[in-house]
Design a protein around this motif. Structure first.
Motif, short mmCIF file in Angstrom:
data_model
loop_
_atom_site.label_atom_id
_atom_site.label_comp_id
_atom_site.label_asym_id
_atom_site.label_seq_id
_atom_site.Cartn_x
_atom_site.Cartn_y
_atom_site.Cartn_z
N MET A 1 -8.76 -11.09 -3.95
CA MET A 1 -9.67 -10.10 -4.50
C MET A 1 -8.84 -9.02 -5.17
SD MET A 1 -12.64 -7.97 -2.61
CE MET A 1 -11.60 -6.73 -1.90
N SER A 2 -9.09 -8.74 -6.41
CA SER A 2 -8.28 -7.74 -7.10
C SER A 2 -9.11 -6.64 -7.73
CB SER A 2 -7.45 -8.43 -8.18
OG SER A 2 -8.32 -9.03 -9.13
N SER A 3 -10.43 -6.67 -7.54
CA SER A 3 -11.24 -5.64 -8.18
C SER A 3 -12.13 -4.93 -7.17
CB SER A 3 -12.11 -6.26 -9.27
OG SER A 3 -13.18 -6.96 -8.69
N LEU A 4 -12.80 -3.93 -7.65
CA LEU A 4 -13.71 -3.16 -6.82
C LEU A 4 -15.15 -3.69 -6.94
CD1 LEU A 4 -12.35 0.38 -7.69
CD2 LEU A 4 -11.82 -1.00 -5.69
N ALA A 5 -15.30 -4.91 -7.49
CA ALA A 5 -16.62 -5.44 -7.79
C ALA A 5 -17.34 -6.05 -6.58
CB ALA A 5 -16.52 -6.50 -8.89
N HIS A 6 -16.68 -6.18 -5.46
CA HIS A 6 -17.33 -6.74 -4.27
C HIS A 6 -18.56 -5.90 -3.93
CE1 HIS A 6 -17.99 -7.59 -0.01
NE2 HIS A 6 -17.44 -8.76 -0.26
N PRO A 7 -19.69 -6.55 -3.61
CA PRO A 7 -20.93 -5.81 -3.32
C PRO A 7 -20.80 -4.78 -2.19
CG PRO A 7 -21.35 -8.19 -3.35
CD PRO A 7 -19.88 -8.00 -3.54
N GLY A 8 -20.03 -5.11 -1.16
CA GLY A 8 -19.84 -4.15 -0.06
C GLY A 8 -19.12 -2.90 -0.53
N ILE A 9 -18.11 -3.08 -1.34
CA ILE A 9 -17.37 -1.94 -1.88
C ILE A 9 -18.26 -1.13 -2.81
CG2 ILE A 9 -15.38 -1.23 -3.27
CD1 ILE A 9 -14.00 -3.86 -2.28
N GLN A 10 -19.06 -1.81 -3.62
CA GLN A 10 -19.98 -1.13 -4.53
C GLN A 10 -20.98 -0.26 -3.76
OE1 GLN A 10 -20.06 -0.95 -8.02
NE2 GLN A 10 -18.00 -1.70 -7.62
N LYS A 11 -21.52 -0.77 -2.66
CA LYS A 11 -22.46 0.01 -1.86
C LYS A 11 -21.80 1.27 -1.32
CE LYS A 11 -25.55 -3.63 -0.32
NZ LYS A 11 -26.03 -4.42 0.80
N VAL A 12 -20.56 1.14 -0.87
CA VAL A 12 -19.84 2.28 -0.31
C VAL A 12 -19.52 3.30 -1.40
CG1 VAL A 12 -17.71 3.02 0.83
CG2 VAL A 12 -18.96 1.01 1.67
N THR A 13 -19.02 2.85 -2.54
CA THR A 13 -18.70 3.81 -3.61
C THR A 13 -19.96 4.51 -4.12
OG1 THR A 13 -18.67 2.08 -5.30
CG2 THR A 13 -16.55 2.67 -4.32
N THR A 14 -21.06 3.79 -4.19
CA THR A 14 -22.33 4.42 -4.59
C THR A 14 -22.75 5.45 -3.56
OG1 THR A 14 -23.03 2.47 -5.83
CG2 THR A 14 -24.77 3.97 -5.09
N GLU A 23 -14.73 12.02 -5.53
CA GLU A 23 -13.27 11.89 -5.45
C GLU A 23 -12.88 10.79 -4.47
OE1 GLU A 23 -14.30 14.27 -1.95
OE2 GLU A 23 -15.02 14.33 -3.99
N ALA A 24 -13.62 10.65 -3.39
CA ALA A 24 -13.35 9.57 -2.43
C ALA A 24 -13.67 8.22 -3.05
CB ALA A 24 -14.14 9.78 -1.15
N ALA A 25 -14.78 8.15 -3.77
CA ALA A 25 -15.16 6.89 -4.43
C ALA A 25 -14.10 6.48 -5.45
CB ALA A 25 -16.52 7.04 -5.11
N LEU A 26 -13.56 7.45 -6.16
CA LEU A 26 -12.51 7.15 -7.15
C LEU A 26 -11.20 6.73 -6.50
CD1 LEU A 26 -13.17 10.04 -9.69
CD2 LEU A 26 -13.62 7.59 -10.03
N GLY A 27 -11.01 7.12 -5.24
CA GLY A 27 -9.78 6.80 -4.53
C GLY A 27 -9.78 5.47 -3.80
N VAL A 28 -10.87 4.71 -3.90
CA VAL A 28 -10.93 3.42 -3.19
C VAL A 28 -9.79 2.54 -3.67
CG1 VAL A 28 -12.25 1.29 -2.86
CG2 VAL A 28 -13.41 3.51 -2.73
N ARG A 29 -9.09 1.97 -2.71
CA ARG A 29 -7.99 1.04 -3.00
C ARG A 29 -8.30 -0.31 -2.41
NH1 ARG A 29 -2.18 3.47 -1.34
NH2 ARG A 29 -2.38 5.47 -2.38
N VAL A 30 -7.98 -1.35 -3.17
CA VAL A 30 -8.08 -2.71 -2.66
C VAL A 30 -6.67 -3.16 -2.32
CG1 VAL A 30 -8.79 -5.07 -3.15
CG2 VAL A 30 -10.16 -3.16 -4.01
N GLY A 136 -16.07 -0.90 3.01
CA GLY A 136 -17.05 -1.96 2.88
C GLY A 136 -16.50 -3.37 2.78
N HIS A 137 -15.20 -3.52 2.90
CA HIS A 137 -14.54 -4.83 2.86
C HIS A 137 -13.21 -4.70 3.60
CE1 HIS A 137 -12.26 -8.26 1.29
NE2 HIS A 137 -13.44 -8.79 0.99
N PRO A 138 -12.74 -5.74 4.30
CA PRO A 138 -11.49 -5.65 5.06
C PRO A 138 -10.25 -5.32 4.22
CG PRO A 138 -12.77 -7.49 5.84
CD PRO A 138 -13.45 -6.99 4.59
N ARG A 139 -10.32 -5.45 2.93
CA ARG A 139 -9.18 -5.09 2.07
C ARG A 139 -9.34 -3.74 1.39
NH1 ARG A 139 -7.45 -10.59 -1.16
NH2 ARG A 139 -7.12 -11.84 0.71
N ALA A 140 -10.47 -3.10 1.56
CA ALA A 140 -10.75 -1.87 0.82
C ALA A 140 -10.75 -0.65 1.72
CB ALA A 140 -12.08 -1.98 0.10
N VAL A 141 -10.09 0.41 1.26
CA VAL A 141 -10.00 1.67 1.99
C VAL A 141 -10.14 2.83 1.00
CG1 VAL A 141 -8.56 0.77 3.87
CG2 VAL A 141 -7.46 1.68 1.80
#
Length: 170
Positions: A1-14, A23-30, A136-141
């Motif tokens: 997975m190399s993008s922020l497109a995962h649905p779980g990550i999208q829910k969290v950033t939204t 600022e936290a949403a913009l700082g999400v790292r995969v 929202g995903h084990p690789r995303a913080v």
């Protein structure tokens, strides 16, 4: 997975954006690999294990309880039961976690759940200027602060552990 497109990550950033934490949403790292434990996340980020905000879901007399604890601590279920005023707090099984959060163990974020969860935040996170929480995903913080977590969740900051467990924390 190399993008922020995962649905779980999208829910969290939204959810972060809607809560005023753009600022936290913009700082999400995969991350390159899953970070299902605090030790794995700390190693991947190059930060102390205590700066990882573990999202632990418990069954508190049949209701979900989200505890955002320092990776250097192991939450004490008896202390938590006293704190939230229930008879029993126990670790939730994966199905209970998924039903309560819409997310899988290892990727449970502080926000982005189907409904608000009763939440408690470990006071030990306050000593770190930046803490990292699952997104929202084990690789995303994402980076945040203890104060921001309290504002996002409406949760009290309290003592949730009786002892330090160091890098062996999960």
């Amino acid at each position: 997975m190399s993008s922020l497109a995962h649905p779980g990550i999208q829910k969290v950033t939204t959810a972060l954006r809607e809560a005023g934490a753009a600022e936290a949403a913009l700082g999400v790292r995969v991350l390159d690999q899953d970070a299902r434990t605090a030790a794995q996340a700390a190693a991947a980020l190059g930060v102390p294990v205590g700066a990882i905000a573990n999202s632990l879901v418990f069954d508190a007399d049949g209701e979900p309880l989200l505890v955002l604890t320092s990776g250097a601590h192991r939450a004490d279920t008896r202390l938590l039961a006293e704190l939230v005023g229930v008879a029993r707090v126990r670790r939730a099984d994966p199905e209970f976690v998924r039903a309560a959060t819409g997310q899988t163990i290892g990727g449970v974020a502080p926000v982005g759940h189907p409904a608000p969860l009763r939440t408690v935040i470990d006071e030990a996170l306050a000593v770190h200027p930046v803490v990292w929480a699952a997104a929202g995903h084990p690789r995303a913080v994402f980076p945040t602060t203890c104060a921001r977590l309290a504002a996002l969740t409406g949760a009290p900051v309290a003592r949730v552990a009786r002892d330090e467990v160091g890098s062996a924390a999960r």
